[in-house]
Write an enzyme that holds these catalytic residues in place. Structure first.
Site, PDB file in Angstrom:
ATOM      1  N   ASP A   8       0.948  -1.192   0.079  1.00  0.00           N
ATOM      2  CA  ASP A   8      -0.038   0.012  -0.182  1.00  0.00           C
ATOM      3  C   ASP A   8       0.894   1.340  -0.034  1.00  0.00           C
ATOM      4  O   ASP A   8       1.592   1.636   1.066  1.00  0.00           O
ATOM      5  CB  ASP A   8      -0.833  -0.014   1.288  1.00  0.00           C
ATOM      6  CG  ASP A   8      -1.693   1.338   1.419  1.00  0.00           C
ATOM      7  OD1 ASP A   8      -1.748   2.242   0.617  1.00  0.00           O
ATOM      8  OD2 ASP A   8      -2.219   1.285   2.681  1.00  0.00           O
ATOM      9  N   LYS A  70       3.083  11.547  -3.546  1.00  0.00           N
ATOM     10  CA  LYS A  70       2.257  10.866  -3.932  1.00  0.00           C
ATOM     11  C   LYS A  70       1.262  11.745  -4.950  1.00  0.00           C
ATOM     12  O   LYS A  70       0.355  11.353  -5.988  1.00  0.00           O
ATOM     13  CB  LYS A  70       1.499   9.720  -3.315  1.00  0.00           C
ATOM     14  CG  LYS A  70       0.539   8.925  -3.871  1.00  0.00           C
ATOM     15  CD  LYS A  70      -0.189   7.963  -2.881  1.00  0.00           C
ATOM     16  CE  LYS A  70      -1.378   7.045  -3.438  1.00  0.00           C
ATOM     17  NZ  LYS A  70      -1.821   6.351  -2.604  1.00  0.00           N
ATOM     18  N   GLU A 147      -7.015   0.636  -4.364  1.00  0.00           N
ATOM     19  CA  GLU A 147      -7.337   0.737  -2.712  1.00  0.00           C
ATOM     20  C   GLU A 147      -8.516   0.063  -2.333  1.00  0.00           C
ATOM     21  O   GLU A 147      -8.302  -0.763  -1.286  1.00  0.00           O
ATOM     22  CB  GLU A 147      -6.753   2.023  -2.125  1.00  0.00           C
ATOM     23  CG  GLU A 147      -5.130   2.230  -2.451  1.00  0.00           C
ATOM     24  CD  GLU A 147      -4.775   3.554  -2.324  1.00  0.00           C
ATOM     25  OE1 GLU A 147      -5.560   4.486  -1.746  1.00  0.00           O
ATOM     26  OE2 GLU A 147      -3.702   3.860  -2.682  1.00  0.00           O
ATOM     27  N   ASP A 170     -12.853   5.094   1.496  1.00  0.00           N
ATOM     28  CA  ASP A 170     -11.392   5.144   1.665  1.00  0.00           C
ATOM     29  C   ASP A 170     -10.940   6.668   1.642  1.00  0.00           C
ATOM     30  O   ASP A 170     -11.012   7.177   0.682  1.00  0.00           O
ATOM     31  CB  ASP A 170     -10.962   4.498   0.683  1.00  0.00           C
ATOM     32  CG  ASP A 170      -9.268   4.194   0.781  1.00  0.00           C
ATOM     33  OD1 ASP A 170      -8.831   4.964   1.693  1.00  0.00           O
ATOM     34  OD2 ASP A 170      -8.785   3.656   0.181  1.00  0.00           O
TER      35      ASP A 170
END
Ligand code: AMP
Length: 583
Positions: A8, A70, A147, A170
């Site tokens: 992850d 990211k 994810e 999420d």
């Protein structure tokens, strides 16, 4: 069978897991922790630090660190650390390399393959960038998965016999995704998904920091330019306050000085849970859009759902939980740790790829999260207007999928055509994201209106391939999307690999001590002048014995430093027991 790790790769934290003995298990890092902060720092002697030690360095030397990169995946934005320049791919590859080394230490063998998770709403460029980061880290990326899909795999793995509709929310450090899925006797079918690539827990922290600064008559961006140390430390204080509000009704934020230090007489701001909820309300409002869109696309009402599942560290915020409970009229489910559930699911996906017997009764299907298409012109009362979007793959189509549509030449003897590929939901291409273009050449002479077929193939990794060909004989023109800034030539890939290989990692066995050193150095400027001397003494001794390699004196110096910190009331949460200086 080769080990395939599940990773992850998060905005704030990254985790690594492996499937073994019929279960997904998390892999600890050098500090004995599962969460590795996605932060890269470079020390003055050019050694690279990743994770908790880099997080300490960031407080005192923000110019020598990068975090939340990211958010720039898939862009060619340059990120500086000292005098070196990186892309988000380079920095992500360093985080992946660090996780790979941790996995190898844990397993006692080389690790060469990985499944890496990405936000469901990551576009084609961001996915390709993630894959490249894996390759730069020396990992063969067997699969890129979404994810929330990974989270669903964890729930599905542990609850295979059920038959129900689930909704996954999420909210990670930097991205927000929601997914509707159906579980039926071990088969997991993703029905619809939506999200925002720029909404996450870090935005909540930033908003809080901006509000605190405003109360002091300062604007966040201006303060960041003028006093980066102050802002970097204030962010850390706001992050702590945000977390404290999980159990407490109010939290105190101490205001650092312009050098980023919190001295004894530091001003404080008290924040109640309700005030925090008000400050972040505009962010919570943005959460509603993707939830509604996913339910509508899946033709589902909140009442049709069995469970609403929370994933990602930022769903711990009471304000977020209350919002979800109000929207769905039920308490959300959080059976697995929201920080860990994605990495565990990536390991389940790795087991599926490896045909592990423990998952032989599981099947999973995913969808394409956005509409993909090309630019076309339209005729309006004899007027030709360009800039319209023609969908080829509609959002929430089950993948892998291959779809074809024709476009036509607009003039006589037109021999060339440039097909621009877009992603998005807008009617006009200007509202969508340009992914790249395919040049079609050698169309035989003929009248306007000759057909050129375009085939889009979207694979299980969420990566798009575009082909254009002339019907009916099928003469093919081009097979890959070209011309986006991120496409590197082979030489460029080699040059990047060489540049990244040159970087030397801080030795893994010493990183625990480096973290303590950086933490204690920060504390020196914060304790009272009377305590400073004893702390400095203990710190000097620690540094000298760290360099000496003498295990006995090192262990006692480390113990001594921890004791001095504790006696001064400075809480250090990175202690995982005495560690040899020489490793
Ligand atoms: P993830 O990327 O899933 O690790 O999520 C990280 C985000 O979760 C960061 O923005 C954290 O600030 C946030 N987070 C983690 N724990 C908490 C907590 N107890 N309260 C509020 N936010 C949290």
């Amino acid at each position: 069978m080769a080990d395939i790790v599940g990773i992850d790769l998060g905005t704030t934290n990254s985790l690594c897991a492996i499937f073994r003995d019929g279960q997904p298990v998390l892999i600890p890092n050098a500090h004995g922790e599962f969460l590795t902060p996605s932060i890269v720092g470079i020390l003055d002697d050019d050694q690279v630090l990743v994770g908790a030690a880099a997080r300490e360095l960031r407080v005192t030397r923000p110019e020598r660190c990068q975090s939340t990169f990211k958010r720039h995946m898939g862009s060619d934005r340059k990120l500086k650390i000292g005098d070196k320049t990186f892309t988000a791919v380079d920095l992500s590859s360093l985080v992946l390399r660090s996780l790979k080394v941790d996995a190898e230490a844990f397993l006692g063998r080389r690790v060469k393959e990985a499944v890496i998770t990405v936000p469901a709403y990551f576009n084609d460029l961001q996915r390709k960038a993630t894959r490249r980061a894996g390759e730069l880290a020396g990992l063969r990326v067997r699969r890129i998965i979404n994810e929330p899909t990974a989270a669903a795999l964890t729930y599905g793995f542990h609850d295979r016999k059920s038959d129900k509709k689930l909704f996954i929310i999420d909210l990670g450090g930097g991205t927000f995704d929601v997914t509707l899925l159906e579980v039926f006797e071990g088969s997991l079918e993703i029905i619809s998904t939506a999200g925002e690539s720029f909404l996450g827990g870090e935005d909540f922290t930033d908003r809080l920091a901006a509000t605190v600064l405003k109360g002091q008559g300062l604007e966040l961006e201006a303060a960041e330019m003028k006093s980066p140390l102050l802002v970097s430390r204030l962010r850390q204080e706001c992050e702590l306050a945000k977390r404290r509000l999980l159990d407490a009704e109010e939290a105190v934020i101490r205001l650092p000085n312009s050098r980023g230090l919190i001295d004894e007489g530091a001003k404080t701001v008290t924040l109640t849970r309700q005030e925090f909820a008000t400050v972040v309300q505009p962010l919570l409002d943005r959460v509603k859009g993707p939830i509604g869109k996913t339910l509508r696309d899946g033709r589902c009402e909140p009442a049709d759902l069995e469970d609403v599942i929370l994933v990602g560290g930022a769903t711990r915020m009471p304000a977020m939980r209350k919002f979800v409970a109000d929207y769905f009229q039920r308490e959300p489910l959080c059976r697995f740790n929201p920080d860990e559930v994605v990495a565990l699911g990536a390991a389940v996906q790795a087991a599926l790829i490896a045909d592990d017997a423990a998952v032989e009764d599981m099947v999973m299907t995913d969808v394409c999260p956005f509409t993909l298409g090309v630019e076309v012109g339209k005729e309006f009362a004899m007027r030709h207007m360009d800039g319209y979007f023609m969908p080829i793959i509609h959002r929430n189509t089950t993948i892998p999928v291959s779809c074809e549509r024709d476009v036509v030449t607009v003039s006589q003897n037109q021999q060339e055509m440039t097909i621009r590929v877009y992603q998005g939901e807008g009617r006009r291409v200007q509202d969508n994201l340009l992914l790249g273009q395919v040049k079609v050449t050698g169309i035989p002479n003929g009248p306007a209106g000759q057909h050129v077929s375009i085939r889009f193939t979207y694979d299980v990794n969420g990566i798009l391939e575009v082909e254009a060909f002339l019907p009916p004989n099928g003469k093919k023109f081009t097979t890959v999307i070209k011309n986006n800034a991120q496409d590197l030539t082979e030489d460029e890939v080699e040059a990047t690999l060489a540049r990244m290989r040159e970087l030397k990692f801080y030795p893994r066995d010493d990183v625990v001590n480096q973290r303590l050193l950086l933490f204690a150095e920060k504390a020196v400027g914060e304790v009272s002048q009377y305590d400073r001397e004893s702390l400095e003494e203990a710190l000097d001794l620690f540094e000298v014995s760290m360099a000496s390699g003498d295990r006995v004196s090192f262990a006692s110096a480390r113990e001594g430093l921890l004791m001095v910190l504790a006696s001064l009331g400075v809480h250090y949460d990175g202690d995982v027991g005495a560690t040899d200086a020489e490793g």
